[in-house]
Design an enzyme around this catalytic site. Structure first.
Site, PDB file in Angstrom:
ATOM      1  CE  LYS A 195      -6.888  -1.164   2.600  1.00 46.15           C
ATOM      2  NZ  LYS A 195      -5.529  -1.665   2.922  1.00 46.15           N
ATOM      3  CG  ASP A 225      -1.982  -1.062   1.208  1.00 50.89           C
ATOM      4  OD1 ASP A 225      -1.704  -2.175   0.700  1.00 50.89           O
ATOM      5  OD2 ASP A 225      -3.093  -0.802   1.707  1.00 50.89           O
ATOM      6  CE  LYS A 265      -5.339   2.154   2.370  1.00 48.64           C
ATOM      7  NZ  LYS A 265      -4.212   1.465   3.054  1.00 48.64           N
TER       8      LYS A 265
END
Length: 318
Positions: free
Chosen positions: A254, A155, A218
């Site tokens: 996400k 991430d 995300k």
């Protein structure tokens, strides 16, 4: 970068120069903030029948990236979190496992050992998370260290300063470099939507990330005041839908930060179902970045099973 020739060709074409990339990103349709927020709010009012709620709770559990990203994290805390992710409810073995355990790079090895053989993934934040204020070689070393320690997913945070000053190619090239450093690990690109100021910027960042090869886009780090919202998540879902229609490449979404209750999670699942459909209704393509959401899902799951709420000691406090 995706091996899909359409996506590759588009990326090559629109990133041929700073001017070309700016024309493309600023040529995307403008976002109607009122309409976007109204649609997100409307979808959030959908009533869910009991059988559908049971399905939604189990689906949401299976989509959680169970997260601890604190300076006080210890190996013991990470192992405990991994045990919970592997077996969320020891009294009910039918409870799904979570999708992943999300930790800092120095804890990726601990997590990898603790979830070994379970199917639960290890996600590691990298690239000087959460601010992203580091030189590219440092960010790449951060990424390689996490992968070497056993991370299945990375991430990363984008350089918001570069993005907000219009240095789109710099952001694009950084994502591509981190993608290469990630090797076989899937890459989630974090925009920190609360710092991007406008919905138009969120749409542009979504397309930039996807063109650069993100496997997931995300919303946030969970470390700022405004994190995932139904509106910014809806906008990103529309972006991945449109990107797949144009290129044939599917990208996950996400939302992270601020999603704490079963009611919240179900609202987001309705957004997914109504915007992009069943193809995204799995943890392969949709995740929740959360630390406290799992406890509420477990409490609500037991309520549906037994007809009563458990005491406060039914779930562990992370």
């Amino acid at each position: 970068m995706s091996t899909n020739t359409t996506a590759e060709r588009l990326a090559t074409e629109v990133t041929s120069s700073d001017a070309a990339f700016r024309r493309f990103l600023h040529g995307l349709p403008g976002v109607d903030p009122v309409g976007l927020e109204a649609r997100a709010a409307s979808l959030g009012t959908r009533s869910i029948k009991t059988t559908a709620k049971e399905y939604a709770i189990d689906l949401a559990i299976s989509m959680i990236d169970l997260t601890t990203l604190e300076g006080a994290d210890t190996a013991g805390k990470v192992r405990s979190l991994c045990a919970k992710g592997r077996n969320p409810d020891p009294l009910d073995r039918s409870t799904p496992q979570v999708a992943a355990i999300c930790v800092y790079p120095d804890m990726a090895g601990v997590a990898a050992e603790a979830v070994k053989g379970s199917g639960v993934k290890v996600a590691s934040v990298a690239t000087a998370f959460p601010a992203g204020r580091a030189a590219l070689p440092v960010k790449l070393a951060d990424t390689r260290d996490a992968v070497a320690a056993g991370a299945d997913e990375i991430d990363m945070v984008i350089d918001r300063g570069a993005f907000l000053t219009g240095r789109y190619l710099d952001v694009f090239e950084e994502i591509r470099a981190v993608k290469e450093a990630s090797g076989e690990a899937r890459l989630k690109v974090i925009f920190e939507t609360g710092e991007l100021s406008t919905y138009d910027n969120i749409r542009r960042a979504s397309w930039l990330g996807m063109l650069a090869g993100a496997d997931f886009i995300k919303t946030s780090t969970g470390k700022v005041a405004v994190n995932a919202t139904p509106a910014n998540t809806l906008l990103m879902l529309e972006a991945v839908r449109d990107f797949r229609e144009l290129t044939g490449t599917q990208v996950g979404v996400k939302p992270a930060g601020g999603i704490r209750t079963t009611k919240d999670a179900i609202k987001f699942l309705v957004l997914v179902n109504e915007t992009v459909g069943e193809d995204w209704l799995s943890n392969e393509w949709f995740r929740f970045g959360a630390s406290s959401l799992l406890n509420d899902l477990l409490m609500q799951r037991q309520k549906l099973s037994t007809g009563r709420y458990s005491g406060p000691d039914y779930v562990t406090v992370d």
